[in-house]
Scaffold this motif. Structure first.
Motif, short mmCIF file in Angstrom:
data_model
loop_
_atom_site.label_atom_id
_atom_site.label_comp_id
_atom_site.label_asym_id
_atom_site.label_seq_id
_atom_site.Cartn_x
_atom_site.Cartn_y
_atom_site.Cartn_z
N UNK A 61 0.86 -1.18 0.00
CA UNK A 61 0.00 0.00 0.00
C UNK A 61 0.89 1.23 0.00
N UNK A 62 0.66 2.14 -0.96
CA UNK A 62 1.48 3.34 -1.07
C UNK A 62 0.59 4.54 -1.34
N UNK A 63 1.17 5.72 -1.15
CA UNK A 63 0.49 6.96 -1.48
C UNK A 63 0.64 7.25 -2.96
N UNK A 64 -0.31 8.00 -3.49
CA UNK A 64 -0.22 8.43 -4.88
C UNK A 64 1.08 9.19 -5.10
N UNK A 65 1.71 8.92 -6.25
CA UNK A 65 2.99 9.51 -6.55
C UNK A 65 4.17 8.65 -6.15
N UNK A 66 3.91 7.61 -5.39
CA UNK A 66 4.96 6.72 -4.93
C UNK A 66 5.37 5.69 -5.96
N UNK A 67 6.29 4.84 -5.55
CA UNK A 67 6.83 3.81 -6.45
C UNK A 67 6.82 2.45 -5.77
N UNK A 68 6.73 1.44 -6.59
CA UNK A 68 6.86 0.05 -6.13
C UNK A 68 7.58 -0.75 -7.20
N UNK A 69 8.25 -1.82 -6.77
CA UNK A 69 8.88 -2.73 -7.72
C UNK A 69 8.35 -4.13 -7.43
N UNK A 70 7.65 -4.68 -8.40
CA UNK A 70 7.14 -6.04 -8.28
C UNK A 70 8.15 -7.02 -8.86
N UNK A 71 8.20 -8.20 -8.24
CA UNK A 71 9.08 -9.27 -8.72
C UNK A 71 8.26 -10.52 -8.97
#
Length: 125
Positions: A11-21
């Protein structure tokens, strides 16, 4: 069939980043196409990004310029780097693979015969 295991959802805030593997049980060289799909509640599954065995990529218009698909053949792992996340990106994200090798990998779910269980991404405004 290969086993695919996704990770990295959060769960992240708008504008954030994530990296899925997505870790594959076989060498990623085995697959002509690998892809990330996503499905939000009440919506159809959407092909977000694909990558061919030669590294040719394809993106949905909704993620183009924000998401990057890549793979590490030495680690048998597929990635999805997601930047500038929006609430509309909230969905379950699935990794998919197929041994077929068209010139451009399609963003159509019926093409792929191996699927992971999914990882949840939630973006709040």
């Amino acid at each position: 069939q290969v086993q695919l295991v996704e990770s990295g959802g959060d769960s992240v805030q708008a504008g954030g980043s994530l990296r899925l593997s997505c870790k594959a049980s076989k060498s990623t060289y085995t697959y002509g196409c690998m892809a990330w799909f996503r499905q939000a509640p009440g919506k159809e599954r959407e092909g977000a990004a694909t990558i061919s065995t030669f590294g040719r990529t394809s993106y949905a218009d909704s993620v183009k310029g924000r998401f990057t698909i890549s793979k590490d053949n030495a680690e048998n792992t597929l990635f999805l780097q997601m930047n500038s996340l929006e609430p509309e990106d909230t969905a379950m994200y699935y990794c998919a693979a197929d041994v077929s090798s068209p010139f451009t990998c399609p963003r159509v779910d019926r093409f792929y015969d191996s699927w992971g269980q999914g990882t949840q991404v939630t973006v709040s405004s």
